[in-house]
Scaffold this active site. Structure first.
Site, short mmCIF file in Angstrom:
data_model
loop_
_atom_site.label_atom_id
_atom_site.label_comp_id
_atom_site.label_asym_id
_atom_site.label_seq_id
_atom_site.Cartn_x
_atom_site.Cartn_y
_atom_site.Cartn_z
N ARG A 1 0.81 -1.22 0.00
CA ARG A 1 0.00 0.00 0.00
C ARG A 1 0.85 1.27 0.00
O ARG A 1 0.41 2.31 -0.47
CB ARG A 1 -0.91 0.02 1.22
CG ARG A 1 -2.25 -0.60 0.91
CD ARG A 1 -3.17 -0.47 2.07
NE ARG A 1 -2.59 -1.19 3.21
CZ ARG A 1 -3.30 -1.82 4.12
NH1 ARG A 1 -4.61 -1.82 4.05
NH2 ARG A 1 -2.73 -2.45 5.11
N ASP B 1 6.12 -24.66 3.63
CA ASP B 1 6.62 -24.96 4.97
C ASP B 1 8.13 -24.95 4.81
O ASP B 1 8.71 -25.87 4.23
CB ASP B 1 6.14 -26.34 5.44
CG ASP B 1 6.59 -26.62 6.86
OD1 ASP B 1 7.76 -26.32 7.18
OD2 ASP B 1 5.81 -27.14 7.65
N HIS B 2 8.77 -23.91 5.34
CA HIS B 2 10.19 -23.75 4.98
C HIS B 2 11.06 -24.89 5.51
O HIS B 2 12.16 -25.11 5.03
CB HIS B 2 10.72 -22.36 5.37
CG HIS B 2 11.05 -22.21 6.82
ND1 HIS B 2 10.10 -21.94 7.77
CD2 HIS B 2 12.22 -22.31 7.49
CE1 HIS B 2 10.68 -21.87 8.96
NE2 HIS B 2 11.97 -22.09 8.81
N LYS C 1 14.71 -27.30 3.84
CA LYS C 1 16.04 -27.44 4.45
C LYS C 1 16.72 -28.67 3.87
O LYS C 1 16.12 -29.74 3.79
CB LYS C 1 15.92 -27.57 5.98
CG LYS C 1 15.48 -26.27 6.65
CD LYS C 1 15.44 -26.45 8.16
CE LYS C 1 14.73 -25.30 8.85
NZ LYS C 1 15.54 -24.11 9.05
N GLU D 1 14.85 -23.04 20.34
CA GLU D 1 15.39 -21.75 19.90
C GLU D 1 15.80 -20.97 21.14
O GLU D 1 15.11 -21.02 22.16
CB GLU D 1 14.31 -20.96 19.17
CG GLU D 1 13.90 -21.57 17.86
CD GLU D 1 12.82 -20.73 17.19
OE1 GLU D 1 13.17 -19.84 16.41
OE2 GLU D 1 11.64 -20.94 17.47
N HIS E 1 5.88 -27.46 10.95
CA HIS E 1 7.25 -27.96 10.84
C HIS E 1 7.46 -29.31 11.53
O HIS E 1 8.03 -30.23 10.96
CB HIS E 1 8.24 -26.97 11.45
CG HIS E 1 8.07 -25.56 10.97
ND1 HIS E 1 7.73 -25.26 9.68
CD2 HIS E 1 8.19 -24.36 11.60
CE1 HIS E 1 7.66 -23.95 9.53
NE2 HIS E 1 7.94 -23.38 10.69
N LYS F 1 10.68 -21.43 22.73
CA LYS F 1 11.49 -20.21 22.62
C LYS F 1 12.24 -20.03 23.92
O LYS F 1 11.79 -20.49 24.98
CB LYS F 1 10.57 -18.99 22.44
CG LYS F 1 9.64 -19.08 21.23
CD LYS F 1 10.29 -18.52 20.01
CE LYS F 1 9.34 -18.50 18.85
NZ LYS F 1 10.03 -18.45 17.56
C1 BG6 Z 1 8.78 -20.06 11.85
C2 BG6 Z 1 8.15 -19.68 13.15
O1 BG6 Z 1 7.88 -20.75 11.04
O2 BG6 Z 1 9.91 -20.89 12.09
C3 BG6 Z 1 9.15 -18.98 14.04
O3 BG6 Z 1 7.04 -18.83 12.90
C4 BG6 Z 1 10.39 -19.82 14.22
O4 BG6 Z 1 8.59 -18.67 15.32
C5 BG6 Z 1 10.92 -20.28 12.87
O5 BG6 Z 1 11.36 -19.03 14.88
C6 BG6 Z 1 12.04 -21.27 13.05
O6 BG6 Z 1 12.64 -21.49 11.82
P1 BG6 Z 1 14.15 -21.97 11.74
O7 BG6 Z 1 14.37 -22.20 10.29
O8 BG6 Z 1 14.98 -20.87 12.31
O9 BG6 Z 1 14.21 -23.21 12.58
#
Ligand code: BG6
Length: 506
Positions: free
Chosen positions: A51, A188-189, A193, A227, A251, A351
């Site tokens: 925007r 889903d990243h 990996k 984390e 994940h 976390k």
């Molecule tokens: C994300 C979460 O999908 O994945 C985050 O929303 C998290 O909260 C992150 O920190 C972790 O990803 P990675 O690749 O650092 O393990």
């Protein structure tokens, strides 16, 4: 001989949410790197939409700054020049239907000028409440359909995909109204990996592990995604999500599937995703009233990480002072099928734990009989196979060995594969490169299919309902520790323990 690399067709990538964090931190640096690796088609157009009023040049400058900040690579002026010529910006309110004719005109103009043949990839990098309206607007403006019979139009949806089963279904319904399933890429990243993809290679390109990959040899599986970071600036999102939605629903359940699935008949989207869906179908449901038995919740309080004092969750920005959102969760699940009968999978994520570390530990059963007399110093420990996802990228097998000396004393030792040592290079950390490239190539193997998403929410939603019914205080844990005491008790009641005490930073 190097495997032949496929290059996608010339196309236009349209990113909704161009001024957001995801675009700056991940998408543009990943696209720049793909371009530098000569993996992007020529020509390719990248149109940022947001925007905020901005010119093409202002957008290009901002993206250059992002690449400098978030990418480790050196940026050569000639590389940037080529890439930036394909970058464009459009000021639009994506929630308004009348923005779409403007987008349509702009797309046609750019495509004609640069010869990209009408192939389009839409990327929804906006906050999730905008997904339904953008999908609907694209559909009603006829932008979600391919522009011709020889071209493709695809759409990538970021997580979170829904908030519970009903909202995920509603989003799938609206997507299916305007798009075919093979146009939809739910990202889903974790699946991008390298180490996660390697689990499949490890399991299905070697013959020695398959015979022992089942309930006869495996005692249990522990999956940890810890984390040390807190919630950073994402308070308003995170407080509505919590660890179960943020990490487990997507994940961690993908890691469960990758570990537990049957061998697919081929490495393609249909076979791989069919096998994963079967794992999800076999998950033993956890009813709301049983949630307390199968799960643990925790929330971080003040504590110390890497020698620094950090504030508790309730003191973070945009967090209610009486928030009950979990920043840690552990759960036990069972996969009710032949291979995994009675093998518990213990998952935990949080976390502000002591370190960033994701791993899958397969713990094997103890030997049926103790051949070697035990002395007080000897412990006959079960074998463990550790699939290190990050940052210790590799695979370890732990086994018993004889300590040198005249008597028989046992110690546990490691056989260790590390990416960096074996391949003289660290695995590519950036999952987005791989996933963007796959979406451009039309390969959905590493994306979540509609049935998987709904099965995942069908498993998670009753746990959420159970937690909503439970009014007892959410246990806390000091930042920098491995979660609440309840998490240790959770395993000790099964006569097991978490692996943390043996973890080291490499
Ligand atoms: C994300 C979460 O999908 O994945 C985050 O929303 C998290 O909260 C992150 O920190 C972790 O990803 P990675 O690749 O650092 O393990």
């Amino acid at each position: 001989m190097e495997p032949k690399v496929r290059i996608p067709d010339p196309c236009t990538i349209i990113i909704f949410g161009a001024s957001g964090d995801l675009t700056r931190r991940k998408l543009i640096p990943a696209l720049f790197r793909l371009d530098w690796e000569k993996l992007l088609p020529q020509p390719v157009n990248i149109i940022g939409i947001s925007r905020a009023p901005e010119t093409h040049d202002q957008f290009r400058d901002a993206m250059l700054e992002s690449i400098k900040t978030y990418s480790k690579d050196e940026i050569k002026p000639e590389d940037w020049k080529g890439f930036s010529q394909g970058l464009f910006y459009l000021t639009l309110d994506a929630d308004k239907p009348d923005s779409y004719p403007v987008l349509n005109d702009f797309l046609k103009k750019i495509e004609a000028e640069r010869g990209t043949r009408g192939n389009r990839l839409f990327y929804l990098a906006v906050s999730p409440e905008h997904y339904p309206v953008i999908v609907k607007n694209l559909g009603q403006a006829h932008l979600s359909a391919p522009t011709s019979k020889d071209s493709w139009t695809r759409i990538i949806i970021e997580k979170p995909f829904g908030h519970d089963l009903d909202s995920a279904r509603a989003l799938n319904n609206i997507l299916s109204e305007y798009c075919k399933e093979d146009q939809i890429y739910r990202i889903d990243h974790y699946l991008g990996k390298e180490t996660v993809q390697n689990i499949l290679v490890f399991r299905f390109a070697n013959s020695i592990f398959e015979p022992i990959w089942n309930h006869q040899y495996i005692d249990h599986v522990q999956i940890t995604a810890s984390e040390s970071l807190g919630i950073e600036n994402r308070g308003s999102y995170y407080d509505k999500a919590g660890a179960l939605r943020d990490m487990v629903q997507n994940h961690m359940l993908q890691l469960v599937c990758t570990t537990a699935m049957e061998p697919p008949s081929a490495f393609n989207d249909r076979s791989v995703r069919d096998e994963k869906a079967k794992v999800m179908q076999a998950l033993r449901p956890i009813a709301p009233e049983d949630a307390w038995e199968y799960t643990v919740r925790g929330q971080y309080a003040d504590g110390i990480i890497d020698g620094k004092t950090v504030a508790g969750y309730r003191k973070e920005k945009n967090i209610a002072p009486d928030s009950r959102t979990e920043t840690f969760t552990a759960l036990k699940l069972f996969i009710d099928n032949w291979r995994w009968a009675h093998v518990p999978f213990y998952l935990r994520t949080g976390k502000r734990l002591p370190m960033r570390m994701t791993e899958i530990a397969i713990q094997f059963k103890r030997t049926p009989h103790l051949v070697f007399a035990r002395t007080p110093d000897d412990q006959v420990l079960p074998n463990v196979l550790v699939l290190g996802i990050q940052p210790n990228e590799g695979i370890e097998i732990k086994f018993e060995a004889k300590l040198p000396g005249p008597a028989i004393h046992l110690r546990q030792v490691d056989m260790d594969f590390q990416y960096e040592k074996s391949f003289a290079a660290a695995p590519i950390e950036e999952a987005y490169e791989r996933l963007l490239l796959d979406a451009l190539l039309g390969d959905a193997t590493l994306f979540a299919r509609v049935d998987w998403i709904e099965l995942a929410w069908a498993f998670i939603t009753p746990i959420l309902r159970g937690w909503e019914m439970d009014k007892s205080p959410v246990p806390t844990y000091p930042a920098g520790t491995w979660g609440p005491l309840e998490s240790d008790q959770f395993l000790s009641q099964d006569n097991r323990r978490w692996r943390e005490s043996r973890l080291t930073k490499r």
